[in-house]
Motif scaffolding. Sequence first.
Motif, PDB file in Angstrom:
ATOM      1  N   LYS A  11       0.702  15.467  -0.464  1.00 32.97           N
ATOM      2  CA  LYS A  11      -0.333  15.650  -1.451  1.00 32.97           C
ATOM      3  C   LYS A  11       0.131  15.618  -3.019  1.00 32.97           C
ATOM      4  O   LYS A  11      -0.433  15.358  -3.558  1.00 32.97           O
ATOM      5  CB  LYS A  11      -1.102  17.056  -1.092  1.00 32.97           C
ATOM      6  CG  LYS A  11      -2.036  16.781  -0.059  1.00 32.97           C
ATOM      7  CD  LYS A  11      -2.928  18.174   0.207  1.00 32.97           C
ATOM      8  CE  LYS A  11      -3.504  18.382   1.760  1.00 32.97           C
ATOM      9  NZ  LYS A  11      -3.634  19.628   2.093  1.00 32.97           N
TER      10      LYS A  11
ATOM     11  N   TYR B 129      -5.825  11.359   5.559  1.00 33.74           N
ATOM     12  CA  TYR B 129      -4.540  10.273   5.576  1.00 33.74           C
ATOM     13  C   TYR B 129      -4.749   9.534   6.932  1.00 33.74           C
ATOM     14  O   TYR B 129      -5.379  10.322   7.912  1.00 33.74           O
ATOM     15  CB  TYR B 129      -3.340  11.116   5.631  1.00 33.74           C
ATOM     16  CG  TYR B 129      -2.996  11.773   4.309  1.00 33.74           C
ATOM     17  CD1 TYR B 129      -2.600  11.014   3.117  1.00 33.74           C
ATOM     18  CD2 TYR B 129      -3.469  13.048   4.195  1.00 33.74           C
ATOM     19  CE1 TYR B 129      -2.299  11.569   1.972  1.00 33.74           C
ATOM     20  CE2 TYR B 129      -3.291  13.678   3.142  1.00 33.74           C
ATOM     21  CZ  TYR B 129      -2.733  13.182   1.934  1.00 33.74           C
ATOM     22  OH  TYR B 129      -2.312  13.877   0.922  1.00 33.74           O
TER      23      TYR B 129
ATOM     24  N   PRO C 289       5.770   4.539  -2.878  1.00 31.34           N
ATOM     25  CA  PRO C 289       4.326   3.993  -3.655  1.00 31.34           C
ATOM     26  C   PRO C 289       4.370   2.434  -3.505  1.00 31.34           C
ATOM     27  O   PRO C 289       5.581   1.789  -3.255  1.00 31.34           O
ATOM     28  CB  PRO C 289       4.675   4.287  -4.849  1.00 31.34           C
ATOM     29  CG  PRO C 289       5.873   5.201  -5.070  1.00 31.34           C
ATOM     30  CD  PRO C 289       6.627   5.148  -3.679  1.00 31.34           C
ATOM     31  N   LYS C 290       3.134   1.820  -3.460  1.00 32.71           N
ATOM     32  CA  LYS C 290       3.020   0.449  -3.270  1.00 32.71           C
ATOM     33  C   LYS C 290       3.723  -0.142  -4.306  1.00 32.71           C
ATOM     34  O   LYS C 290       4.271   0.062  -5.360  1.00 32.71           O
ATOM     35  CB  LYS C 290       1.539   0.007  -3.261  1.00 32.71           C
ATOM     36  CG  LYS C 290       0.664   0.405  -4.459  1.00 32.71           C
ATOM     37  CD  LYS C 290      -0.534   0.065  -4.385  1.00 32.71           C
ATOM     38  CE  LYS C 290      -1.398   0.562  -5.702  1.00 32.71           C
ATOM     39  NZ  LYS C 290      -3.070   0.956  -5.123  1.00 32.71           N
TER      40      LYS C 290
ATOM     41  N   ILE D 128       8.493   9.192   0.184  1.00 37.12           N
ATOM     42  CA  ILE D 128       7.272   8.740  -0.498  1.00 37.12           C
ATOM     43  C   ILE D 128       7.457   7.189  -1.214  1.00 37.12           C
ATOM     44  O   ILE D 128       8.548   7.030  -1.940  1.00 37.12           O
ATOM     45  CB  ILE D 128       7.011   9.526  -1.856  1.00 37.12           C
ATOM     46  CG1 ILE D 128       6.953  11.044  -1.277  1.00 37.12           C
ATOM     47  CG2 ILE D 128       6.031   9.157  -2.617  1.00 37.12           C
ATOM     48  CD1 ILE D 128       5.689  11.414  -0.613  1.00 37.12           C
TER      49      ILE D 128
ATOM     50  N   GLU E   5      -4.386   9.925  -0.934  1.00 39.09           N
ATOM     51  CA  GLU E   5      -4.722   9.095   0.325  1.00 39.09           C
ATOM     52  C   GLU E   5      -3.475   8.071   0.613  1.00 39.09           C
ATOM     53  O   GLU E   5      -3.207   7.661  -0.433  1.00 39.09           O
ATOM     54  CB  GLU E   5      -5.958   8.247   0.127  1.00 39.09           C
ATOM     55  CG  GLU E   5      -7.349   9.201   0.166  1.00 39.09           C
ATOM     56  CD  GLU E   5      -8.446   8.239  -0.086  1.00 39.09           C
ATOM     57  OE1 GLU E   5      -8.269   7.012  -0.098  1.00 39.09           O
ATOM     58  OE2 GLU E   5      -9.365   8.918  -0.329  1.00 39.09           O
ATOM     59  N   CYS E   6      -3.087   8.205   1.735  1.00 37.44           N
ATOM     60  CA  CYS E   6      -2.114   6.938   2.050  1.00 37.44           C
ATOM     61  C   CYS E   6      -1.950   6.773   3.551  1.00 37.44           C
ATOM     62  O   CYS E   6      -2.687   7.406   4.271  1.00 37.44           O
ATOM     63  CB  CYS E   6      -0.672   7.387   1.413  1.00 37.44           C
ATOM     64  SG  CYS E   6       0.270   8.785   2.168  1.00 37.44           S
TER      65      CYS E   6
ATOM     66  N   HIS F 192       1.965  13.762  -4.213  1.00 35.01           N
ATOM     67  CA  HIS F 192       2.334  12.376  -4.558  1.00 35.01           C
ATOM     68  C   HIS F 192       0.952  11.481  -4.285  1.00 35.01           C
ATOM     69  O   HIS F 192       0.876  10.733  -4.943  1.00 35.01           O
ATOM     70  CB  HIS F 192       3.456  11.763  -3.985  1.00 35.01           C
ATOM     71  CG  HIS F 192       4.767  12.642  -4.187  1.00 35.01           C
ATOM     72  ND1 HIS F 192       5.177  12.326  -5.608  1.00 35.01           N
ATOM     73  CD2 HIS F 192       5.330  13.625  -3.747  1.00 35.01           C
ATOM     74  CE1 HIS F 192       6.246  13.348  -5.356  1.00 35.01           C
ATOM     75  NE2 HIS F 192       6.359  13.906  -4.498  1.00 35.01           N
ATOM     76  N   PHE F 193       0.429  11.523  -3.209  1.00 34.13           N
ATOM     77  CA  PHE F 193      -0.805  10.728  -2.730  1.00 34.13           C
ATOM     78  C   PHE F 193      -1.841  11.523  -2.148  1.00 34.13           C
ATOM     79  O   PHE F 193      -1.786  12.371  -1.477  1.00 34.13           O
ATOM     80  CB  PHE F 193      -0.246   9.761  -1.571  1.00 34.13           C
ATOM     81  CG  PHE F 193       0.761   8.934  -1.720  1.00 34.13           C
ATOM     82  CD1 PHE F 193       1.068   8.218  -3.033  1.00 34.13           C
ATOM     83  CD2 PHE F 193       1.879   8.524  -0.911  1.00 34.13           C
ATOM     84  CE1 PHE F 193       1.984   7.262  -3.285  1.00 34.13           C
ATOM     85  CE2 PHE F 193       2.755   7.689  -0.963  1.00 34.13           C
ATOM     86  CZ  PHE F 193       2.877   7.080  -2.255  1.00 34.13           C
TER      87      PHE F 193
ATOM     88  N   SER G 103       0.862  -1.346   0.043  1.00 31.78           N
ATOM     89  CA  SER G 103      -0.178   0.101   0.134  1.00 31.78           C
ATOM     90  C   SER G 103       0.855   1.391  -0.056  1.00 31.78           C
ATOM     91  O   SER G 103       2.082   1.166   0.230  1.00 31.78           O
ATOM     92  CB  SER G 103      -0.862   0.045   1.139  1.00 31.78           C
ATOM     93  OG  SER G 103      -0.297  -0.075   2.461  1.00 31.78           O
ATOM     94  N   ASP G 104       0.285   2.300  -0.401  1.00 27.95           N
ATOM     95  CA  ASP G 104       1.035   3.600  -0.451  1.00 27.95           C
ATOM     96  C   ASP G 104       1.434   4.248   0.892  1.00 27.95           C
ATOM     97  O   ASP G 104       0.457   4.146   1.836  1.00 27.95           O
ATOM     98  CB  ASP G 104       0.190   4.507  -1.308  1.00 27.95           C
ATOM     99  CG  ASP G 104       0.000   4.433  -2.739  1.00 27.95           C
ATOM    100  OD1 ASP G 104       0.982   3.744  -3.112  1.00 27.95           O
ATOM    101  OD2 ASP G 104      -0.891   4.742  -3.305  1.00 27.95           O
TER     102      ASP G 104
END
Length: 362
Positions: free
Chosen positions: A278, A309, A174-175, A172, A283-284, A280-281, A157-158
């Motif tokens: 924000k 978040y 990412p998944k 950051i 939600e995370c 990049h994601f 998950s992110d």
Amino acid sequence: MNELYIGLMSGTSIDGIDAVLVDFSQSHPTLMDSFYLPYDISLRKRILDLCYPGENEINRLGEMDVLLGKQFANGVHHLLRKNQLNTTDVRAIGCHGQTIRHHPADQFTLQIGDPNIIAAETGITTIADFRRRDIAWGGQGAPLVPAFHHAIFSSDSDRAIINIGGIANVTILPKNKKTVLGFDTGPGNALLDAWAEKYLQQPRDDHGHWGKQGTVQKNLLNTLLEDPFFKQSAPKSTGREYFNLHWLENFSLDEYQPVDVQATLTELTAQTILDAIKLHFAECEILICGGGIHNHFLLQRLRESGHRYSIHSTEKYGIHPDWMEAMAFAWLAKQTLAKQPGNLTAVTGAKQASILGGIYFA
Ligand SMILES: Nc1ncnc2c1ncn2[C@@H]1O[C@H](COP(=O)(O)OP(=O)(O)O)[C@@H](O)[C@H]1O
Ligand SMILES: [Mg+2]
């Protein structure tokens, strides 16, 4: 069999030395013990004075290099005694040292605390000077912790990891181990500490109690946010020689109550961190570490503004938030001994991933 390393860190807050004993024999590192050696007021002031140009710098630098080398060695001795370990039980020490200058644009960064002294006094192979090889390859030399975050927190998950030291940095993730990014977001505690020192004569705004009593001044906040560093794209890094009381003198703060300024500076830290995520994601999961986690008001503002978040301490995944960075330098020492790179080029902007640091054999 254990695979023990010691990590030594002293960050931009110049609050003291974090020393950790870490076992890397399992897939997830285990923090065996930790020790904090605070700097007393006069030592802190002497280090702070070295962060800016001044008289007789070279002698003062040399003296502090020796003194801090001895302090780092003291931290190691304390951990060895407490855990009844011999020097041969520890594979290596990774020492970040104390940054007194960070000018990546001029290919120049300087961390002190002589590793020759650490190796001589402890009898343990010591690895130090981690940042300059990355800088030599055109990188920022910072932040270096994202590689460690990547190694231990990558998941399906992110996630974003925020380290709130004097300066704040974000990783950051990412998944599914897609490209990692990481960069400094700007001030973490540095301005909060400086303002508290000026108006409360205390080294910090304990738990953010003071700032919480103030009111965020929107106009001031927007003016502060206009600083070009916040708009600059990554890779980017900064230091306390930029975000300090002198930087604050650019703004007409006399018009405001000091307590309102503290509230606004807290908001500045929270907002610049969230703005960076924000990008990049939407939600995370956000995992927080570094001393800023003890500022309850800052955490409250992160939770309120970042309600989309899910925000936790890195403790959720077994890494104590106060010891993350020191653990990262123990890990970087392990990487270096294994001739593995310690930097992520996507993070620092270096042309090449490199084995970092100099090895001072026992
Ligand atoms: N109880 C607390 N209340 C508010 N701030 C705190 C508290 N404890 C630690 N801090 C903040 O954390 C900073 C130290 O965090 P640290 O992660 O060691 O940063 P650095 O890596 O820059 O040394 C202190 O300078 C202070 O601003
Ligand atoms: Mg610190």
